[in-house]
Design a protein around this motif. Structure first.
Motif, PDB file in Angstrom:
ATOM      1  N   ALA A   1      53.021  42.569  45.386  1.00  0.00           N
ATOM      2  CA  ALA A   1      53.809  41.610  44.916  1.00  0.00           C
ATOM      3  C   ALA A   1      53.043  41.097  43.787  1.00  0.00           C
ATOM      4  CB  ALA A   1      54.329  40.577  46.053  1.00  0.00           C
ATOM      5  N   GLU A   2      52.004  40.727  43.785  1.00  0.00           N
ATOM      6  CA  GLU A   2      51.294  39.975  42.794  1.00  0.00           C
ATOM      7  C   GLU A   2      50.196  40.921  42.378  1.00  0.00           C
ATOM      8  OE1 GLU A   2      49.871  36.300  44.524  1.00  0.00           O
ATOM      9  OE2 GLU A   2      51.762  35.775  45.089  1.00  0.00           O
ATOM     10  N   ASP A   3      49.695  40.615  40.911  1.00  0.00           N
ATOM     11  CA  ASP A   3      48.634  41.586  40.519  1.00  0.00           C
ATOM     12  C   ASP A   3      47.155  41.442  41.209  1.00  0.00           C
ATOM     13  OD1 ASP A   3      50.084  42.818  38.597  1.00  0.00           O
ATOM     14  OD2 ASP A   3      49.449  41.179  37.194  1.00  0.00           O
ATOM     15  N   GLN A   4      47.160  40.157  41.736  1.00  0.00           N
ATOM     16  CA  GLN A   4      45.565  39.892  42.393  1.00  0.00           C
ATOM     17  C   GLN A   4      45.581  40.708  43.707  1.00  0.00           C
ATOM     18  OE1 GLN A   4      47.897  37.366  41.247  1.00  0.00           O
ATOM     19  NE2 GLN A   4      46.611  36.647  39.652  1.00  0.00           N
ATOM     20  N   GLN A   5      46.619  40.882  44.337  1.00  0.00           N
ATOM     21  CA  GLN A   5      46.519  41.771  45.497  1.00  0.00           C
ATOM     22  C   GLN A   5      46.390  43.113  45.254  1.00  0.00           C
ATOM     23  OE1 GLN A   5      50.653  40.864  46.721  1.00  0.00           O
ATOM     24  NE2 GLN A   5      49.919  39.995  48.548  1.00  0.00           N
ATOM     25  N   GLY A   6      46.582  43.613  44.052  1.00  0.00           N
ATOM     26  CA  GLY A   6      46.471  44.946  43.807  1.00  0.00           C
ATOM     27  C   GLY A   6      44.909  45.057  43.125  1.00  0.00           C
ATOM     28  N   GLN A   7      44.371  44.036  42.392  1.00  0.00           N
ATOM     29  CA  GLN A   7      43.052  43.943  41.856  1.00  0.00           C
ATOM     30  C   GLN A   7      42.182  44.168  43.297  1.00  0.00           C
ATOM     31  OE1 GLN A   7      42.040  40.618  39.717  1.00  0.00           O
ATOM     32  NE2 GLN A   7      43.810  40.984  38.257  1.00  0.00           N
TER      33      GLN A   7
END
Length: 122
Positions: free
Chosen positions: A73-79
């Motif tokens: 849901a958020e770019d930081q989670q993917g990072q």
């Protein structure tokens, strides 16, 4: 054709690498082990015609970003997922980013296929 695609491809790669908060060393490895000088030249807009391999690598990185954005849901989670140790098959306790940087094009494909399978894409 490669010459026409090269500058926009490098620009997209740099934006993607910034978004993923990648270190310069990781960026150079993802691009096929280019030198620091070549990376600096590309970053400052002096891009020669990329090789087919380099264009393929950039395409895979862009596909990985797309997969991360569809899964998380958020770019930081993917990072975080990209940089965290992963015990799933194919990672052997290594972070997906490590597989991408150490495994060449095969490593990039491995992470891309993993994300596609996670999303249910064949």
């Amino acid at each position: 054709m490669r010459r026409r695609l090269s500058a926009p491809a490098v620009a997209l790669f740099l934006k993607t690498a910034d978004l993923l908060d990648l270190k310069v060393e990781d960026r150079m490895a993802l691009l096929g082990g280019i030198s620091r000088q070549t990376y600096h030249n590309w970053k400052t807009g002096r891009t020669a015609s990329l090789t087919r391999d380099q264009l393929e690598r950039i395409s895979l990185v862009l596909g990985i970003l797309k997969g991360l954005r569809l899964v998380f849901a958020e770019d930081q989670q993917g990072q975080r997922w990209l940089k965290a140790a992963n015990t799933d098959a194919g990672f052997a306790g290594r972070a997906p980013l490590e597989v991408m940087t150490d495994g060449g094009v095969t490593g990039l494909y491995r992470v891309r296929r993993y994300l596609d399978a996670w999303r249910g894409v064949k």
